[in-house]
Motif scaffolding. Structure first.
Motif, mmCIF file in Angstrom:
data_model
loop_
_atom_site.group_PDB
_atom_site.id
_atom_site.type_symbol
_atom_site.label_atom_id
_atom_site.label_comp_id
_atom_site.label_asym_id
_atom_site.label_seq_id
_atom_site.Cartn_x
_atom_site.Cartn_y
_atom_site.Cartn_z
ATOM 1 N N SER A 104 61.716 20.242 56.384
ATOM 2 C CA SER A 104 62.699 21.223 56.829
ATOM 3 C C SER A 104 62.063 22.596 56.985
ATOM 4 O O SER A 104 62.302 23.302 57.966
ATOM 5 C CB SER A 104 63.858 21.288 55.829
ATOM 6 N N ALA A 105 61.221 22.990 56.027
ATOM 7 C CA ALA A 105 60.573 24.307 56.079
ATOM 8 C C ALA A 105 59.635 24.411 57.270
ATOM 9 O O ALA A 105 59.516 25.470 57.888
ATOM 10 C CB ALA A 105 59.806 24.571 54.783
ATOM 11 N N LEU A 106 58.956 23.320 57.632
ATOM 12 C CA LEU A 106 58.033 23.361 58.761
ATOM 13 C C LEU A 106 58.749 23.592 60.081
ATOM 14 O O LEU A 106 58.166 24.112 61.021
ATOM 15 C CB LEU A 106 57.216 22.064 58.828
ATOM 16 N N ASN A 107 60.012 23.224 60.161
ATOM 17 C CA ASN A 107 60.766 23.391 61.397
ATOM 18 C C ASN A 107 61.702 24.590 61.382
ATOM 19 O O ASN A 107 62.287 24.928 62.409
ATOM 20 C CB ASN A 107 61.554 22.108 61.698
ATOM 21 N N GLU A 108 61.850 25.224 60.229
ATOM 22 C CA GLU A 108 62.738 26.380 60.112
ATOM 23 C C GLU A 108 62.156 27.576 60.875
ATOM 24 O O GLU A 108 60.966 27.838 60.817
ATOM 25 C CB GLU A 108 62.905 26.750 58.633
ATOM 26 N N THR A 109 63.001 28.279 61.614
ATOM 27 C CA THR A 109 62.525 29.461 62.335
ATOM 28 C C THR A 109 62.949 30.731 61.592
ATOM 29 O O THR A 109 63.912 30.719 60.819
ATOM 30 C CB THR A 109 63.078 29.519 63.774
ATOM 31 N N TYR A 110 62.198 31.785 61.825
ATOM 32 C CA TYR A 110 62.506 33.079 61.234
ATOM 33 C C TYR A 110 62.009 34.168 62.177
ATOM 34 O O TYR A 110 61.147 33.919 63.020
ATOM 35 C CB TYR A 110 61.887 33.224 59.842
ATOM 36 N N GLN A 111 62.568 35.359 62.052
ATOM 37 C CA GLN A 111 62.155 36.482 62.892
ATOM 38 C C GLN A 111 61.448 37.534 62.069
ATOM 39 O O GLN A 111 61.827 37.794 60.920
ATOM 40 C CB GLN A 111 63.356 37.118 63.584
ATOM 41 N N GLU B 37 43.862 51.005 71.857
ATOM 42 C CA GLU B 37 43.531 50.385 73.142
ATOM 43 C C GLU B 37 44.349 49.123 73.400
ATOM 44 O O GLU B 37 44.715 48.842 74.535
ATOM 45 C CB GLU B 37 42.042 50.039 73.198
ATOM 46 N N SER B 38 44.584 48.340 72.348
ATOM 47 C CA SER B 38 45.336 47.099 72.518
ATOM 48 C C SER B 38 45.960 46.681 71.193
ATOM 49 O O SER B 38 45.566 47.154 70.128
ATOM 50 C CB SER B 38 44.428 45.978 73.041
ATOM 51 N N ILE B 39 46.931 45.796 71.311
ATOM 52 C CA ILE B 39 47.585 45.216 70.133
ATOM 53 C C ILE B 39 47.667 43.716 70.372
ATOM 54 O O ILE B 39 48.201 43.270 71.391
ATOM 55 C CB ILE B 39 49.007 45.779 69.915
ATOM 56 N N SER B 40 47.139 42.935 69.447
ATOM 57 C CA SER B 40 47.263 41.477 69.488
ATOM 58 C C SER B 40 48.221 41.067 68.383
ATOM 59 O O SER B 40 48.201 41.647 67.295
ATOM 60 C CB SER B 40 45.911 40.801 69.278
ATOM 61 N N TYR B 41 49.042 40.044 68.667
ATOM 62 C CA TYR B 41 50.028 39.620 67.677
ATOM 63 C C TYR B 41 50.374 38.151 67.880
ATOM 64 O O TYR B 41 50.180 37.592 68.962
ATOM 65 C CB TYR B 41 51.291 40.483 67.738
ATOM 66 N N ASN B 42 50.867 37.529 66.812
ATOM 67 C CA ASN B 42 51.355 36.160 66.887
ATOM 68 C C ASN B 42 52.732 36.216 67.532
ATOM 69 O O ASN B 42 53.685 36.692 66.935
ATOM 70 C CB ASN B 42 51.429 35.530 65.493
ATOM 71 N N GLY B 43 52.816 35.707 68.759
ATOM 72 C CA GLY B 43 54.067 35.762 69.499
ATOM 73 C C GLY B 43 54.941 34.539 69.338
ATOM 74 O O GLY B 43 55.992 34.440 69.957
ATOM 75 N N GLY B 44 54.531 33.586 68.506
ATOM 76 C CA GLY B 44 55.287 32.348 68.339
ATOM 77 C C GLY B 44 54.848 31.341 69.393
ATOM 78 O O GLY B 44 54.115 31.660 70.325
ATOM 79 N N GLY B 45 55.277 30.130 69.240
ATOM 80 C CA GLY B 45 54.936 29.100 70.203
ATOM 81 C C GLY B 45 53.692 28.308 69.837
ATOM 82 O O GLY B 45 53.422 27.276 70.424
ATOM 83 N N GLY B 46 52.938 28.776 68.873
ATOM 84 C CA GLY B 46 51.779 28.024 68.407
ATOM 85 C C GLY B 46 52.162 27.264 67.154
ATOM 86 O O GLY B 46 53.310 26.892 66.963
ATOM 87 N N ALA C 42 50.702 38.434 57.123
ATOM 88 C CA ALA C 42 51.596 38.172 55.996
ATOM 89 C C ALA C 42 51.777 36.668 55.810
ATOM 90 O O ALA C 42 51.509 35.884 56.714
ATOM 91 C CB ALA C 42 52.952 38.841 56.228
ATOM 92 N N VAL C 43 52.248 36.296 54.666
ATOM 93 C CA VAL C 43 52.623 34.914 54.387
ATOM 94 C C VAL C 43 54.011 34.700 54.978
ATOM 95 O O VAL C 43 54.884 35.558 54.874
ATOM 96 C CB VAL C 43 52.643 34.646 52.863
ATOM 97 N N SER C 44 54.205 33.564 55.601
ATOM 98 C CA SER C 44 55.508 33.228 56.153
ATOM 99 C C SER C 44 56.570 33.316 55.059
ATOM 100 O O SER C 44 56.367 32.805 53.962
ATOM 101 C CB SER C 44 55.496 31.802 56.711
ATOM 102 N N LEU D 219 59.153 33.056 64.819
ATOM 103 C CA LEU D 219 58.077 32.170 64.393
ATOM 104 C C LEU D 219 58.689 30.954 63.710
ATOM 105 O O LEU D 219 59.893 30.935 63.411
ATOM 106 C CB LEU D 219 57.123 32.904 63.455
ATOM 107 N N ARG D 220 57.850 29.940 63.442
ATOM 108 C CA ARG D 220 58.367 28.703 62.870
ATOM 109 C C ARG D 220 57.560 28.287 61.642
ATOM 110 O O ARG D 220 56.331 28.386 61.629
ATOM 111 C CB ARG D 220 58.299 27.601 63.923
ATOM 112 N N GLY D 221 58.281 27.823 60.630
ATOM 113 C CA GLY D 221 57.670 27.219 59.452
ATOM 114 C C GLY D 221 56.723 28.132 58.707
ATOM 115 O O GLY D 221 57.057 29.268 58.394
ATOM 116 N N VAL D 222 55.518 27.623 58.447
ATOM 117 C CA VAL D 222 54.541 28.377 57.675
ATOM 118 C C VAL D 222 53.618 29.204 58.573
ATOM 119 O O VAL D 222 52.615 29.751 58.113
ATOM 120 C CB VAL D 222 53.702 27.449 56.756
ATOM 121 N N GLU D 223 53.964 29.286 59.858
ATOM 122 C CA GLU D 223 53.195 30.088 60.808
ATOM 123 C C GLU D 223 53.151 31.537 60.324
ATOM 124 O O GLU D 223 54.182 32.148 60.061
ATOM 125 C CB GLU D 223 53.888 29.985 62.167
#
Length: 141
Positions: A37-44, A55-64, A134-136, A87-91
């Motif tokens: 359940s936790a692996l499929n749970e989404t959070y913002q 110059e730039s900003i890189s970020y985890n945009g979800g989808g991975g 951060a930790v999910s 994001l989803r789960g422990v991402e």
């Protein structure tokens, strides 16, 4: 202890062991269900970056996934910069502002979830290239 007593004790011990193992099996099944359940749970989370000469900003945009996050990049961002992603789960939520110029470079990044700061960092000069990772919050529960 006579033979009959030993037999009764043995049966009671075996019954208790069977009940105990059944309870362990049930607990293991419940734990596995919580993990699935936790692996499929989404959070913002909301990423925020402030500073100068970024110059730039890189970020985890979800989808991975947790092992291969889908990183997105914004070139020449307008500061302050703010982005909310799902994001989803422990991402792991992560944001990395990058400053190329040494002179006057400064950066701060912050990751929040439901109003709580999960990670915050600040740097100047050569240290202005930094990451907030951060930790999910799903994994932290």
């Amino acid at each position: 202890m006579n033979r009959t007593s030993r037999s009764v004790v043995a049966v009671l011990a075996a019954t208790g062991l069977a009940f105990g193992l059944g309870a362990c099996s049930q607990a293991a099944d419940e734990a596995a269900e919580r993990v699935d359940s936790a692996l499929n749970e989404t959070y913002q989370v909301t990423y925020e970056v402030t500073g100068a000469n970024i110059e730039s900003i890189s970020y985890n945009g979800g989808g991975g996934d947790a092992m291969n996050p889908k990183l997105e990049t914004v070139e020449k961002p307008t500061l302050p910069w703010r982005k909310t992603v799902t994001l989803r789960g422990v991402e792991a939520p992560l944001v990395t502002p990058v400053a190329i110029q040494y002179e006057g470079a400064q950066a701060s990044c912050k990751i929040t979830h439901e109003g709580k700061v999960l990670k915050e960092a600040t740097g100047k000069g050569a240290a202005a290239t930094l990451s907030c990772v951060a930790v999910s919050p799903v994994a932290a529960e």
